[in-house]
Design a protein around this motif. Structure first.
Motif, PDB file in Angstrom:
ATOM      1  N   SER A 501       0.829  -1.214   0.000  1.00  0.00           N
ATOM      2  CA  SER A 501       0.000   0.000   0.000  1.00  0.00           C
ATOM      3  C   SER A 501       0.858   1.257   0.000  1.00  0.00           C
ATOM      4  CB  SER A 501      -0.922  -0.004   1.221  1.00  0.00           C
ATOM      5  OG  SER A 501      -1.790  -1.120   1.189  1.00  0.00           O
ATOM      6  N   ALA A 526      -4.786   5.181  -1.165  1.00  0.00           N
ATOM      7  CA  ALA A 526      -3.910   4.038  -1.456  1.00  0.00           C
ATOM      8  C   ALA A 526      -3.480   3.340  -0.165  1.00  0.00           C
ATOM      9  CB  ALA A 526      -2.694   4.507  -2.233  1.00  0.00           C
ATOM     10  N   HIS A 529      -6.570   1.260   0.833  1.00  0.00           N
ATOM     11  CA  HIS A 529      -7.384   0.590  -0.171  1.00  0.00           C
ATOM     12  C   HIS A 529      -7.513  -0.915   0.071  1.00  0.00           C
ATOM     13  CE1 HIS A 529      -3.523  -0.607  -1.936  1.00  0.00           C
ATOM     14  NE2 HIS A 529      -4.174  -1.411  -2.776  1.00  0.00           N
ATOM     15  N   THR A 567     -12.758  -5.974  -0.841  1.00  0.00           N
ATOM     16  CA  THR A 567     -13.258  -4.609  -1.074  1.00  0.00           C
ATOM     17  C   THR A 567     -14.483  -4.339  -0.201  1.00  0.00           C
ATOM     18  OG1 THR A 567     -14.552  -5.413  -2.955  1.00  0.00           O
ATOM     19  CG2 THR A 567     -12.378  -4.521  -3.428  1.00  0.00           C
ATOM     20  N   ILE A 586     -12.710   5.086  -2.783  1.00  0.00           N
ATOM     21  CA  ILE A 586     -11.501   4.507  -3.384  1.00  0.00           C
ATOM     22  C   ILE A 586     -11.369   3.042  -2.989  1.00  0.00           C
ATOM     23  CG2 ILE A 586      -8.980   4.577  -3.329  1.00  0.00           C
ATOM     24  CD1 ILE A 586      -9.152   7.614  -3.215  1.00  0.00           C
ATOM     25  N   HIS A 590     -11.482   0.465  -6.174  1.00  0.00           N
ATOM     26  CA  HIS A 590     -10.107   0.331  -6.667  1.00  0.00           C
ATOM     27  C   HIS A 590      -9.876  -0.926  -7.508  1.00  0.00           C
ATOM     28  CE1 HIS A 590      -9.425  -2.383  -3.183  1.00  0.00           C
ATOM     29  NE2 HIS A 590      -8.356  -2.823  -3.853  1.00  0.00           N
ATOM     30  N   HIS A 591     -10.846  -1.847  -7.531  1.00  0.00           N
ATOM     31  CA  HIS A 591     -10.766  -2.981  -8.463  1.00  0.00           C
ATOM     32  C   HIS A 591     -11.846  -2.908  -9.535  1.00  0.00           C
ATOM     33  CE1 HIS A 591      -7.531  -5.440  -6.964  1.00  0.00           C
ATOM     34  NE2 HIS A 591      -7.977  -5.354  -5.710  1.00  0.00           N
ATOM     35  N   PRO A 624     -14.307   2.680 -11.138  1.00  0.00           N
ATOM     36  CA  PRO A 624     -13.861   3.982 -10.603  1.00  0.00           C
ATOM     37  C   PRO A 624     -14.681   5.146 -11.160  1.00  0.00           C
ATOM     38  CG  PRO A 624     -11.973   2.652 -11.204  1.00  0.00           C
ATOM     39  CD  PRO A 624     -13.188   1.912 -11.694  1.00  0.00           C
ATOM     40  N   ALA A 629      -9.741   7.459  -7.802  1.00  0.00           N
ATOM     41  CA  ALA A 629      -9.970   6.011  -7.666  1.00  0.00           C
ATOM     42  C   ALA A 629      -9.322   5.237  -8.804  1.00  0.00           C
ATOM     43  CB  ALA A 629     -11.467   5.743  -7.613  1.00  0.00           C
ATOM     44  N   VAL A 632      -5.539   4.887  -8.189  1.00  0.00           N
ATOM     45  CA  VAL A 632      -5.228   3.843  -7.215  1.00  0.00           C
ATOM     46  C   VAL A 632      -5.389   2.461  -7.849  1.00  0.00           C
ATOM     47  CG1 VAL A 632      -5.905   2.820  -5.004  1.00  0.00           C
ATOM     48  CG2 VAL A 632      -5.821   5.293  -5.241  1.00  0.00           C
ATOM     49  N   MET A 633      -6.434   2.291  -8.674  1.00  0.00           N
ATOM     50  CA  MET A 633      -6.636   1.013  -9.365  1.00  0.00           C
ATOM     51  C   MET A 633      -5.414   0.642 -10.213  1.00  0.00           C
ATOM     52  SD  MET A 633      -9.274   0.136 -12.467  1.00  0.00           S
ATOM     53  CE  MET A 633     -10.622  -0.573 -11.560  1.00  0.00           C
ATOM     54  N   ASP A 636      -2.253   0.012  -8.135  1.00  0.00           N
ATOM     55  CA  ASP A 636      -2.367  -1.264  -7.432  1.00  0.00           C
ATOM     56  C   ASP A 636      -1.987  -2.421  -8.356  1.00  0.00           C
ATOM     57  OD1 ASP A 636      -3.055  -3.112  -5.439  1.00  0.00           O
ATOM     58  OD2 ASP A 636      -5.110  -3.270  -6.222  1.00  0.00           O
TER      59      ASP A 636
END
Length: 721
Positions: A501, A526, A529, A567, A586, A590-591, A624, A629, A632-633, A636
């Motif tokens: 993270s 982040a 998340h 999530t 977020i 984030h996925h 997102p 968001a 961050v996706m 990640d």
């Protein structure tokens, strides 16, 4: 009963929906703000305001709280009236007046001569004809004397009266002094003549009937002359020094006292209606300017009635606080400087932190004007407040740590206040000892203002954030602290996820800076998340310290359910710990609806009948919704993929990063956020730059070199002993 039902129906179907309407709420907030601000600015909070008039006895000794210079309007008006009265009337000469008067006189004598020459009529008949021809109000004896006069005598009278008229008109006769001129000629020119009484009566009658003015009054020229004289009057200026006694206790109030007290603003307004109307117009103009600004440049604030309510509340509370401070009774010298204590900088800093920086600058200018009104139209307070507020806004526009708020008050605001007060006080104060005292007192007030503004901002910020559901930079900075409970748990219970993270935060923050996103929100989002992994940390590869993987013993569908549930678990934990909604978004997004490809491919391998549904191996979403968001996706996915990459050279890293971003784009995960293709290219370059710095190649030291380094360290340690 029917009436009750109709009333309830009216409330439910008509009135309640109206009051729930966003536009109605906005109008209500605007009207309430207008009313309260107008009332606050109009109310008289000053207890030392007096209600005096000429002839009253002063209840106490009054000294000037500040130095002023003003125009004594009453004395100036008196001088103007005197100048106007001293201007004589303007007359234009009538060149035909003399000729007309002489012509009338000549006609009268010619008629007498003509009737005298009539031989076919007796005396009585001639008298009657002369009366009719002349039309003068004369006695019969005068007419008989004229008919009987010797022609030479008549000629002498004729010449005499013309000489009198000529002399009078050379001096000039106006309409205003015509009667006086006739009276003077009759008494001074005709009466002394050595002629008969009948002849005097005739000459007087000629003057009274035929003399006319040869100077005509010019009204326009007279007005212009009066106006010029009035304009030439220099206004009477009165200077009052700070601390000067205006009136002593028990003295009789005069108009001069009233003029000074009114100029100093210590008398109650005798005609407050005009002032209230002026203030109301100013408040309306300010509201219009703010709403137009929000509509054009900050539509998100314009559409949110909660933000509008917050803005109005901050302004109203600040004005009330300013009124209270100005109303404090101290010594006259110090009381005159209380305007420097008004902490409007705190208000605009709160607006900058909670709402918008540019909006804060606009509100700062408006509130500076309002401070000038509150302090009796004193420009020095408004000017210092304007610059101090600007310094406060700039100091909190880019918060990176909580101590920046303290620095904003103790350094930026205090320094700006200090310099601003020095400037205005040097302009307005003299070199006397009392002026120096006031000068240094003003500086002290400015320093206190900076501390006061900082304390108010720090103290009010948490309450306003909580009440209006706003996630400020200060709140995000608090959440980014590693000592936060969730982050501490993540470090202890899921260390792999924690370090993952942190790297994701660095990647996403750098990308947010590059594409204009909210970098602080991205970093905090982040960090949090993957907090949902705390429920089952050992099911995630980065937390598996042993070679045993629990997913090897369960079906791919169950593994997918466990993986994708982090999530939902993260959202639940975030809400339990009262994390701000933007951070929760977020965590949830984030996925997006991405597919868990590893377990999907395992399921395909295990199920030869190909009855596996792709939808069963996707996250629930949503995709997102914001730029933050989406960042961050991508960060990640990129961090996890690059960490698993064998020999991560810059070229391989860049290829992998661009492939992952491309896959997210083609999978539709970026469809609902506001990133552009240009942004994606900038993001990819940023990711590559950061990751290349993290996964750079390292030099392998030979064993002999390592031993030599250790030998030298041991030798150095022995020498130090």
């Amino acid at each position: 009963m029917a009436l009750k039902e109709s009333v309830l129906d009216l409330l439910q179907n008509k009135l309640i929906p109206v009051f729930k309407n966003t536009t109605v709420k906005k109008v209500g907030i605007a009207l309430a703000t207008f009313f309260l601000v107008t009332v606050i600015l109009s109310l008289n909070f000053l207890p030392n305001r007096l209600n005096l008039k000429p002839g009253d006895v002063a209840p106490k000794t009054i000294k000037a709280p500040r130095s002023i210079e003003f125009e004594d309007k009453l004395k100036t008006q008196a001088l103007k009236r005197q100048a106007a009265n001293s201007v004589g009337k303007v007359h234009d000469e009538d060149p035909d007046a003399y000729a007309a008067t002489i012509a009338d006189i000549d006609t009268a004598f010619n008629k007498i001569k003509s009737i005298q020459a009539q031989t076919n009529a007796d005396l009585n008949t001639k008298v009657e004809r002369l009366r009719t021809e002349l039309g003068l109000d004369l006695s019969p004896a005068v007419y008989k004397a004229l008919i009987s006069s010797n022609p030479a005598v008549l000629q002498a009278l004729h010449e005499k009266v013309k000489g009198i008229v000529n002399k009078a008109m050379e001096v000039g006769i106006s309409e205003e002094n015509l009667a006086a001129a006739k009276s003077r000629l009759n008494s001074e020119e005709i009466e002394p003549l050595k002629i008969s009484a009948e002849q005097k009566s005739f000459l007087i009658s000629l003057i009274n009937n035929y003399l006319r003015p040869n100077f005509i009054y010019n009204e326009e020229a007279t007005k212009a002359k009066i106006e010029a004289a009035v304009e030439a009057v220099t206004p009477v200026r009165v200077t009052v020094k700070q601390g000067e006694k205006i009136i002593g206790e028990g003295e009789i109030v005069t108009q001069d006292h009233i003029a000074k007290l009114e100029a100093l603003g210590v008398l109650k307004d005798r005609a407050p209606f005009k002032s209230v109307v002026g203030i109301a117009i100013l408040v309306i103009l300010s509201l219009i300017m703010v709403m137009v600004f929000l509509y054009h440049y900050r539509r998100n604030i314009y559409r949110n009635e909660g933000y509008l309510l917050l803005l109005g509340l901050i302004v109203i509370v600040s004005l009330i606080l300013a009124k209270i401070i100005i109303a404090i009774e101290i010594t006259s010298n110090i009381a005159a400087l209380l305007g420097y204590m008004v902490p409007f900088a705190a208000a605009v800093m709160l607006i900058a932190i909670l709402l918008d920086t540019k909006l804060a600058l606009l509100i700062n200018a408006i509130m500076a004007v309002m401070l000038g009104i509150i302090t009796g139209n004193q420009l020095n307070f408004a000017v210092v407040s304007l610059f101090t507020g600007m310094a406060g806004v700039f100091s909190v526009s880019k918060l990176s740590q909580r101590s920046d708020l303290v620095k904003a008050g103790l350094v930026y605001i205090s320094a700006t206040h200090f310099i601003g007060i020095i400037a205005v006080e040097l302009i307005t104060k003299g070199e006397t000892a009392s002026a120096l005292l006031v000068f240094f007192s003003a500086i002290a007030f400015g320093l206190i203002n900076g501390i006061f503004s900082s304390v108010l901002t720090i103290g009010m910020l948490p309450f306003l954030e909580s009440a209006f559901g706003i996630t400020s930079a200060v709140k995000l900075l608090e959440l980014a602290n590693p000592s936060q409970p969730l982050l501490k748990r993540l470090l202890l219970e899921a260390p792999g996820t924690y370090h993952h993270s942190i790297v994701v935060g660095n990647l996403a923050e750098a990308a947010a800076d590059a594409v204009g996103g909210e970098s602080l929100l991205v970093r905090v989002g982040a960090y949090y998340h993957d907090i949902g992994k705390l429920r089952r940390p050992y099911f995630f590869i980065e937390n598996q310290l042993s070679c045993e993987n629990p997913h090897d013993k369960i079906a791919p569908s169950l593994s997918t359910l466990i993986i994708t549930s982090h999530t939902k678990d993260g959202v639940e934990m975030a809400r339990e710990h009262k994390l701000p909604q933007p951070v929760i978004d977020i965590i949830e997004q984030h996925h997006g609806t991405s597919i868990v490809s590893y377990f999907f491919n395992r399921a395909l391998e295990n199920d030869k009948n190909e009855s596996v549904s792709e939808e069963d191996f996707r996250y629930e979403g949503p995709k997102p919704q914001t730029k933050e968001a989406a960042l961050v996706m991508m960060a990640d996915s990129v961090e996890a993929a690059v960490r698993a990459l064998q020999k991560p050279t810059p070229g391989r890293i860049e290829g992998l990063v661009r492939r992952i971003i491309k896959d997210k784009l083609h999978d539709g995960q970026l469809d609902e956020c506001d990133l552009t293709f240009k942004d994606l290219d900038v993001i990819a370059n940023t990711f590559v730059r950061v990751l290349s710095g993290i996964f750079h190649a390292r030099v392998e030291y030979p064993e002999t070199v390592i031993k030599e380094i250790e030998r030298r360290k041991a030798r150095d340690a022995g020498l130090r002993k």
